[in-house]
Each structure stands twice: as C-alpha cells, then as structure tokens.
Design a protein around this motif. Structure first.
Motif, PDB file in Angstrom:
ATOM      1  N   GLY A 243       0.735  -1.254   0.000  1.00 24.44           N
ATOM      2  CA  GLY A 243       0.000   0.000   0.000  1.00 24.44           C
ATOM      3  C   GLY A 243       0.764   1.303   0.000  1.00 24.44           C
ATOM      4  O   GLY A 243       0.161   2.346   0.198  1.00 24.44           O
ATOM      5  N   SER A 244       2.072   1.296  -0.208  1.00 25.37           N
ATOM      6  CA  SER A 244       2.838   2.552  -0.254  1.00 25.37           C
ATOM      7  C   SER A 244       3.632   2.633  -1.544  1.00 25.37           C
ATOM      8  O   SER A 244       4.071   1.603  -2.070  1.00 25.37           O
ATOM      9  N   ASN A 245       3.833   3.850  -2.023  1.00 27.10           N
ATOM     10  CA  ASN A 245       4.732   4.051  -3.157  1.00 27.10           C
ATOM     11  C   ASN A 245       6.156   3.752  -2.706  1.00 27.10           C
ATOM     12  O   ASN A 245       6.528   4.098  -1.586  1.00 27.10           O
ATOM     13  N   ILE A 246       6.952   3.143  -3.573  1.00 23.54           N
ATOM     14  CA  ILE A 246       8.388   2.983  -3.332  1.00 23.54           C
ATOM     15  C   ILE A 246       9.072   3.602  -4.543  1.00 23.54           C
ATOM     16  O   ILE A 246       8.856   3.176  -5.669  1.00 23.54           O
ATOM     17  N   LEU A 247       9.878   4.621  -4.294  1.00 19.30           N
ATOM     18  CA  LEU A 247      10.514   5.368  -5.374  1.00 19.30           C
ATOM     19  C   LEU A 247      11.989   5.007  -5.491  1.00 19.30           C
ATOM     20  O   LEU A 247      12.618   4.576  -4.519  1.00 19.30           O
ATOM     21  N   GLN A 248      12.554   5.198  -6.677  1.00 14.60           N
ATOM     22  CA  GLN A 248      13.962   4.914  -6.904  1.00 14.60           C
ATOM     23  C   GLN A 248      14.818   5.743  -5.948  1.00 14.60           C
ATOM     24  O   GLN A 248      14.559   6.919  -5.730  1.00 14.60           O
ATOM     25  N   ASN A 249      15.843   5.123  -5.376  1.00 16.01           N
ATOM     26  CA  ASN A 249      16.790   5.717  -4.415  1.00 16.01           C
ATOM     27  C   ASN A 249      16.178   5.944  -3.037  1.00 16.01           C
ATOM     28  O   ASN A 249      16.691   6.717  -2.244  1.00 16.01           O
ATOM     29  N   GLN A 250      15.095   5.255  -2.741  1.00 24.09           N
ATOM     30  CA  GLN A 250      14.438   5.342  -1.441  1.00 24.09           C
ATOM     31  C   GLN A 250      14.900   4.172  -0.582  1.00 24.09           C
ATOM     32  O   GLN A 250      14.963   3.040  -1.056  1.00 24.09           O
ATOM     33  N   PRO A 251      15.229   4.396   0.708  1.00 26.82           N
ATOM     34  CA  PRO A 251      15.629   3.297   1.582  1.00 26.82           C
ATOM     35  C   PRO A 251      14.506   2.279   1.763  1.00 26.82           C
ATOM     36  O   PRO A 251      13.338   2.656   1.941  1.00 26.82           O
TER      37      PRO A 251
ATOM     38  N   GLY B 272       9.264   8.998 -10.710  1.00 27.42           N
ATOM     39  CA  GLY B 272       9.628   7.801  -9.960  1.00 27.42           C
ATOM     40  C   GLY B 272      10.832   7.980  -9.067  1.00 27.42           C
ATOM     41  O   GLY B 272      11.346   7.019  -8.506  1.00 27.42           O
ATOM     42  N   LEU B 273      11.304   9.224  -8.895  1.00 30.12           N
ATOM     43  CA  LEU B 273      12.516   9.476  -8.112  1.00 30.12           C
ATOM     44  C   LEU B 273      12.197   9.985  -6.711  1.00 30.12           C
ATOM     45  O   LEU B 273      11.341  10.841  -6.528  1.00 30.12           O
ATOM     46  N   SER B 274      12.940   9.481  -5.744  1.00 31.37           N
ATOM     47  CA  SER B 274      12.825   9.938  -4.368  1.00 31.37           C
ATOM     48  C   SER B 274      13.347  11.368  -4.245  1.00 31.37           C
ATOM     49  O   SER B 274      14.255  11.769  -4.969  1.00 31.37           O
ATOM     50  N   ALA B 275      12.800  12.113  -3.301  1.00 35.23           N
ATOM     51  CA  ALA B 275      13.290  13.453  -3.001  1.00 35.23           C
ATOM     52  C   ALA B 275      13.734  13.538  -1.540  1.00 35.23           C
ATOM     53  O   ALA B 275      13.777  14.602  -0.948  1.00 35.23           O
TER      54      ALA B 275
ATOM     55  N   PHE C  92      17.801  -0.674   7.624  1.00 39.17           N
ATOM     56  CA  PHE C  92      17.376  -0.971   6.259  1.00 39.17           C
ATOM     57  C   PHE C  92      18.516  -1.641   5.500  1.00 39.17           C
ATOM     58  O   PHE C  92      19.656  -1.630   5.941  1.00 39.17           O
ATOM     59  N   ILE C  93      18.197  -2.246   4.341  1.00 40.01           N
ATOM     60  CA  ILE C  93      19.206  -3.020   3.609  1.00 40.01           C
ATOM     61  C   ILE C  93      19.848  -2.263   2.462  1.00 40.01           C
ATOM     62  O   ILE C  93      20.904  -2.623   1.988  1.00 40.01           O
ATOM     63  N   GLY C  94      19.204  -1.229   1.980  1.00 45.37           N
ATOM     64  CA  GLY C  94      19.740  -0.494   0.842  1.00 45.37           C
ATOM     65  C   GLY C  94      18.657   0.369   0.227  1.00 45.37           C
ATOM     66  O   GLY C  94      17.698   0.743   0.895  1.00 45.37           O
ATOM     67  N   THR C  95      18.814   0.662  -1.067  1.00 44.73           N
ATOM     68  CA  THR C  95      17.844   1.517  -1.736  1.00 44.73           C
ATOM     69  C   THR C  95      17.167   0.791  -2.891  1.00 44.73           C
ATOM     70  O   THR C  95      17.747  -0.074  -3.547  1.00 44.73           O
ATOM     71  N   PHE C  96      15.945   1.172  -3.128  1.00 44.28           N
ATOM     72  CA  PHE C  96      15.130   0.621  -4.204  1.00 44.28           C
ATOM     73  C   PHE C  96      15.650   1.151  -5.536  1.00 44.28           C
ATOM     74  O   PHE C  96      15.847   2.355  -5.702  1.00 44.28           O
ATOM     75  N   GLN C  97      15.870   0.238  -6.505  1.00 48.35           N
ATOM     76  CA  GLN C  97      16.392   0.634  -7.808  1.00 48.35           C
ATOM     77  C   GLN C  97      15.441   0.342  -8.966  1.00 48.35           C
ATOM     78  O   GLN C  97      15.706   0.737 -10.093  1.00 48.35           O
TER      79      GLN C  97
ATOM     80  N   ARG D 225       4.050  -7.847 -18.969  1.00 48.61           N
ATOM     81  CA  ARG D 225       5.236  -7.668 -18.128  1.00 48.61           C
ATOM     82  C   ARG D 225       5.565  -6.182 -18.096  1.00 48.61           C
ATOM     83  O   ARG D 225       5.666  -5.538 -19.143  1.00 48.61           O
ATOM     84  N   ARG D 226       5.713  -5.616 -16.912  1.00 45.02           N
ATOM     85  CA  ARG D 226       5.994  -4.192 -16.724  1.00 45.02           C
ATOM     86  C   ARG D 226       7.358  -4.019 -16.052  1.00 45.02           C
ATOM     87  O   ARG D 226       7.738  -4.812 -15.207  1.00 45.02           O
ATOM     88  N   VAL D 227       8.066  -2.960 -16.418  1.00 38.77           N
ATOM     89  CA  VAL D 227       9.337  -2.592 -15.809  1.00 38.77           C
ATOM     90  C   VAL D 227       9.233  -1.125 -15.436  1.00 38.77           C
ATOM     91  O   VAL D 227       8.814  -0.300 -16.251  1.00 38.77           O
ATOM     92  N   SER D 228       9.611  -0.796 -14.197  1.00 39.35           N
ATOM     93  CA  SER D 228       9.465   0.581 -13.736  1.00 39.35           C
ATOM     94  C   SER D 228      10.530   0.920 -12.701  1.00 39.35           C
ATOM     95  O   SER D 228      11.058   0.029 -12.037  1.00 39.35           O
ATOM     96  N   ASN D 229      10.822   2.205 -12.553  1.00 39.29           N
ATOM     97  CA  ASN D 229      11.748   2.631 -11.509  1.00 39.29           C
ATOM     98  C   ASN D 229      10.999   2.946 -10.212  1.00 39.29           C
ATOM     99  O   ASN D 229      11.604   3.387  -9.242  1.00 39.29           O
ATOM    100  N   LYS D 230       9.680   2.705 -10.179  1.00 39.31           N
ATOM    101  CA  LYS D 230       8.887   2.941  -8.969  1.00 39.31           C
ATOM    102  C   LYS D 230       7.842   1.839  -8.796  1.00 39.31           C
ATOM    103  O   LYS D 230       7.455   1.172  -9.753  1.00 39.31           O
TER     104      LYS D 230
END
Length: 188
Positions: A32-40, A135-138, A62-67, A78-83
C-alpha cells in the motif's frame, strides 16, 4: 555551489568492490505505499509480508535503496518501472535493491554541512517525498538529526562541479550505518 535544493534520494555512487549490483527481492502484491527509486527499503522481519521489502521509516534499520521493479500486471503484461505504485495488483514481482553494506551513496543535505561532518551520523528527511511522475525519491539528509547512531555516516564530499563544503545544500557521500545485515556502529 550547491545553492539549489534538488534532492535525488540516496543514490548509489560506487562500491569499494568495484560494481554496484542490485539484488532481487519481492514486494507483496497490493503493497500500500509508493516505493521510489533511491528510497531506503527494508526486509519486513515479521507480520504480513515477511521476507518481502517495504519502505524504511526514519530510525529503521534498512538493507539499501530501491532501484526498480518488474512485474506481471492484471492484463498479463510484463511491466518494468523505476517505482512501485501503491496498491498495485501484480504477480511475478521482482524488486531490485542495493544490498552490499559497503556501497557509498550520494545524498543532498537539507542544509549546510562542513568538513567536520565526516564521521558523524544523520537520519533522512521524510521518506514519502518524491515524484510518482518521474519515480525518483526526493529524500534528503536531515542536518538537524546528528546522533551517535543514525541511518547513515558521512564519509566525504561528493565530487562534482559546484559542490563544496558549507554550500547551502551540500551533497555528501555516505554509507549505511544502520544496515539490517550488519551490527550498528556508533559515530566516530
């Protein structure tokens, strides 16, 4: 000079081993939450979704960042996304996440940092900041959150034109200091 606030999240810069290799995990369908690229992100240790990834809150290990992510949508495409868009219904979900605890990241601070920040630990600003369009984290480094144990440790200034210590929005290099797979190490 870094005089403009243009945050980009916790962006992997390099790995001391030579290559930043994202690791494949999964996200629970309808998470239920957005996960954006470069987000922990963190591995959910218990409750619904155990073993899948979720966003990390301030103060979480945390283990790292979402890519990025790939999945099969309800139409069978099949979908590919940065978010990851909140509440997406999908199957065969593969989420790519940085995992190596030695990876060096770059992050923009929400204020000025000096060279004496090296070795200090800080938390990040609100995790939900970002753009679902790009799709980018701020997310930014919170300069007011220095503590003996916090999310990441400053290890240096990010190289690049117009970036210097004491700039209004300094861009620094950091490593995760509260990694889920490594014991917490206090600031030095």
């Amino acid at each position: 000079m870094s005089t403009t606030s243009q945050p980009f999240g916790l962006r992997p810069a390099y790995s001391p081993s030579g290559v930043v290799r994202p690791t494949a995990y999964t996200i629970r369908s309808t998470y239920g939450s957005n996960i954006l690229q470069n987000q922990p992100v963190r591995i959910i240790p218990s409750s619904t979704g155990e073993g899948t990834i979720s966003t990390a809150a301030i103060g979480d290990t945390f283990i790292g960042t979402f890519q990025g992510v790939e999945f099969t949508d309800t139409d069978g495409r099949r979908r590919v996304s940065n978010k990851w868009t909140a509440s997406t219904t999908a199957t065969d979900i593969v989420a790519y996440v940085t995992l190596d605890p030695t990876i060096v990241y770059e992050i923009q601070a929400n204020g000025s940092l000096d060279v004496d920040s090296i070795g200090k630990q800080y938390d990040f600003t609100t995790i939900t900041a970002g753009s679902v369009t790009t799709g980018l984290s701020a997310m930014m480094l919170d300069t007011g959150s220095a503590a003996s144990n916090a999310s990441f440790r400053v290890i240096g200034l990010a190289p690049g034109p117009d970036n210097a210590w004491a700039d209004a929005y300094t861009i620094v290099q950091v490593q995760i200091s509260e990694h889920q797979n490594v014991a917490t190490v206090a600031a030095y």
